[in-house]
Design a protein around this motif. Structure first.
Motif, short mmCIF file in Angstrom:
data_model
loop_
_atom_site.label_atom_id
_atom_site.label_comp_id
_atom_site.label_asym_id
_atom_site.label_seq_id
_atom_site.Cartn_x
_atom_site.Cartn_y
_atom_site.Cartn_z
N ALA A 1 -3.87 -28.74 -16.10
CA ALA A 1 -4.49 -27.82 -17.05
C ALA A 1 -4.40 -26.38 -16.57
O ALA A 1 -4.14 -25.45 -17.35
CB ALA A 1 -5.96 -28.20 -17.27
N SER A 2 -4.61 -26.15 -15.27
CA SER A 2 -4.59 -24.80 -14.72
C SER A 2 -3.22 -24.15 -14.83
O SER A 2 -3.10 -22.92 -14.86
CB SER A 2 -5.04 -24.81 -13.25
N GLU A 3 -2.18 -24.98 -14.91
CA GLU A 3 -0.82 -24.44 -15.01
C GLU A 3 -0.48 -23.97 -16.41
O GLU A 3 0.59 -23.41 -16.64
CB GLU A 3 0.17 -25.52 -14.56
N ASN A 4 -1.39 -24.19 -17.37
CA ASN A 4 -1.17 -23.73 -18.74
C ASN A 4 -1.61 -22.28 -18.95
O ASN A 4 -1.50 -21.77 -20.06
CB ASN A 4 -1.94 -24.62 -19.73
N TYR A 5 -2.14 -21.66 -17.89
CA TYR A 5 -2.70 -20.32 -18.02
C TYR A 5 -1.93 -19.31 -17.19
O TYR A 5 -1.28 -19.66 -16.20
CB TYR A 5 -4.19 -20.35 -17.63
N PRO A 6 -1.99 -18.02 -17.58
CA PRO A 6 -1.26 -16.99 -16.84
C PRO A 6 -1.70 -16.93 -15.37
O PRO A 6 -2.86 -17.20 -15.04
CB PRO A 6 -1.63 -15.70 -17.57
N ILE A 7 -0.78 -16.58 -14.52
CA ILE A 7 -1.09 -16.39 -13.10
C ILE A 7 -2.05 -15.21 -12.96
O ILE A 7 -1.89 -14.17 -13.60
CB ILE A 7 0.21 -16.14 -12.30
N THR A 8 -3.07 -15.39 -12.14
CA THR A 8 -4.07 -14.33 -11.96
C THR A 8 -4.31 -14.06 -10.48
O THR A 8 -4.25 -14.99 -9.65
CB THR A 8 -5.40 -14.73 -12.63
#
Length: 531
Positions: free
Chosen positions: A363-370
């Motif tokens: 799930a975390s890989e579906n979001y932009p790198i921060t």
């Protein structure tokens, strides 16, 4: 872990989430477990036709976020369609309760909070109270109807043959008993009638199709298919204050009927796509659809059906329509569809098992790198009413991912009472419009008469045979002259319907009928929703 300081964090949020009038305010950003009240997270209205996802574990606040977005859209004059699976969205029609905890949360966020109710319509595709959502079999068209039943190419060809036969003769296919009767007729008494012009139907294909139809009936399909057909233009109503109406489809008895739910979803999206004009880029969407418990759409859907939904989601945004999926995990939504979603709101996920940890990682890989958050770690620590949010800027660029402390909804965060629901339904113009079910003469009645005619003819033949006077030539003439087609062609109603079907009905996207032109023609002729 975070690599930058609080000032840089606030600047990145302010540049990525501009706080403008043409946006929906959701809350304020959090950095190192503290709320930065000046770091407002506001979603531009112009990007909400790019679809979205609201995900998170049970009890983390997904439904309240959905409620918050629906309120903001209604205030902006955008009609909303909510699919209420759990039955906990009706409270949006009533003012919220002013509590100390709510006011304190709003103060921490740096925003004003005011109790407020919204104008609501209740819709239903089952036995629940509300305006009935129906569609005819004809409006689905052979391709879409076949895909709902998960038929193979040969069986789809049979359905296409049945639709072609009924179209040519102007025989309406309105509900499931119509398509069943047509299948029965064309594989038995009417077999010879169709073989030359249309082709033969094998008994094995007919049996399989019949079983699939019975399965759909068992999930409530006989309630959904019929007349009057629901006009999707009725979803675009505004109230007396210019606010968008919030249409709530009550689906509390649909959880055990995933086939009916996915059938309805695809038909609704397809009809909206077919009816709404191309809009291009708008300042705000024309309609936004929220699908709660979205996994029910995909759980038992075939690959073909998922592909159809993907195509519609990809194309429907050009009509000014946004689609939001609300579910527990982003993995509940197929990857090709997930890739189409511009706004992502991720509430907390819980890691109780190895599979849970794997799902969190995915799930975390579906979001932009921060550079501000360790997503894998913080996604399990967020409290109720907190979420990671990333959206699209007005230029279509993904905004920075921000952990957001969400504003409470202004409406009631609980269900309405039965009396409150009954009052809304009693005052609803849509309930009055769609309350009476129509059952005019259609394929079932027309073909039943034909079957009775065959039975009477066979009885006469049997009497002649028993009386030692076969009169074969006479029997042959009875069967062939006049033919059923010729009889129907002499019927003014059948000729009128035939012309309508031949001239104005076109098979549109995904095999669905061009329902927009068809329905307009029908209304001009009859003032009703049928042929």
């Amino acid at each position: 872990m975070a690599k930058k300081n609080n000032k840089e964090f606030i600047e990145s949020i302010q540049s990525g989430y501009p706080d403008k009038e043409k946006s929906i305010f959701l809350g304020s950003g959090m950095f190192e477990e503290k709320i930065a009240a000046e770091a407002h997270v506001s979603i531009p209205l112009s990007t909400l036709n790019r679809h979205g996802l609201i995900a998170g574990a049970t009890g983390t606040g997904k439904t309240k976020t959905l409620q918050l977005l629906a309120e903001g859209l209604s205030r902006a004059g955008v009609p909303v369609l909510l699919m209420d699976i759990k039955g906990d969205l009706s409270g949006i029609a009533a003012e919220g309760e002013k509590k100390e905890s709510v006011e304190k949360r709003a103060e921490e966020i740096g925003a004003a909070w005011k109790e407020e109710g919204f104008s609501v319509e209740f819709l239903t595709l089952s036995a629940e109270p509300g305006a009935k959502l129906r569609a005819t079999v004809t409006e689905f068209g052979p391709i879409l109807f076949s895909r709902i039943l998960s038929l193979n190419d040969t069986q789809t060809g049979v359905i296409s043959l049945i639709f072609k036969y009924c179209d040519d003769l102007g025989i309406p296919l309105l509900d499931l008993k119509d398509i069943k009767k047509a299948l029965q007729y064309l594989t038995n008494e009417g077999k010879e009638e169709i073989e030359k012009e249309y082709g033969a139907i094998s008994s094995s294909s007919a049996s399989t199709i019949l079983r699939k139809i019975v399965e759909l009936e068992s999930q409530g399909g006989e309630i959904f298919f019929g007349e009057p057909s629901f006009d999707v233009e009725d979803l675009l109503v505004k109230d007396g204050k210019g606010r968008g109406k919030i249409n709530i489809i009550r689906l509390t008895d649909i959880q055990s009927k995933p086939r009916l739910f996915s059938t309805f979803m695809l038909s609704l999206l397809t009809e909206i796509y077919g009816n709404f004009p191309e809009e291009g880029d708008l300042e705000k969407p024309k309609l936004v659809i929220f699908i709660d418990e979205a996994h029910l759409v995909f759980d038992e859907a075939s690959k073909t059906l998922v592909d159809q939904i993907e195509s519609i989601v990809r194309l429907i945004r050009s009509k000014g329509v946004g689609v939001f999926f609300c579910t527990q995990s982003p993995t509940d939504v197929p990857s090709p569809i997930l890739a189409q979603l511009g706004l992502k709101v991720q509430h907390a996920l819980r890691a109780f098992t190895a599979n849970d940890r794997k799902a969190i990682k995915e799930a975390s890989e579906n979001y932009p790198i921060t550079e501000f958050y360790d997503i894998d770690e913080e996604i399990t620590k967020m409290g109720i009413g907190e979420a990671f949010i990333t959206a699209l800027s007005p230029k279509g660029v993904p905004t920075p991912l921000v952990r957001t402390f969400l504003l409470p909804p202004s409406s009631r965060m609980d269900v309405l009472t039965k009396d409150e629901i009954d009052k809304i339904i009693d005052d609803s113009p849509l309930v009055k419009k769609y309350s009476k079910e129509l059952d005019r003469e259609s394929a079932y009645e027309i073909l039943e008469k034909k079957l009775q005619s065959y039975a009477e003819s066979e009885e006469e033949e049997e009497k002649e045979t028993n009386g030692n006077s076969p009169k074969k030539e006479k029997r042959k003439k009875q069967k062939e002259d006049p033919s059923f087609i010729e009889q129907l062609s002499k019927n003014p109603l059948a000729r009128d319907v035939g012309r309508t079907v031949a001239k104005e009905v076109t098979r549109g996207l995904l095999g669905m009928l061009g329902v927009s032109s068809t329905k307009k023609t029908r209304r001009k002729k009859t003032g009703l929703f049928g042929l």
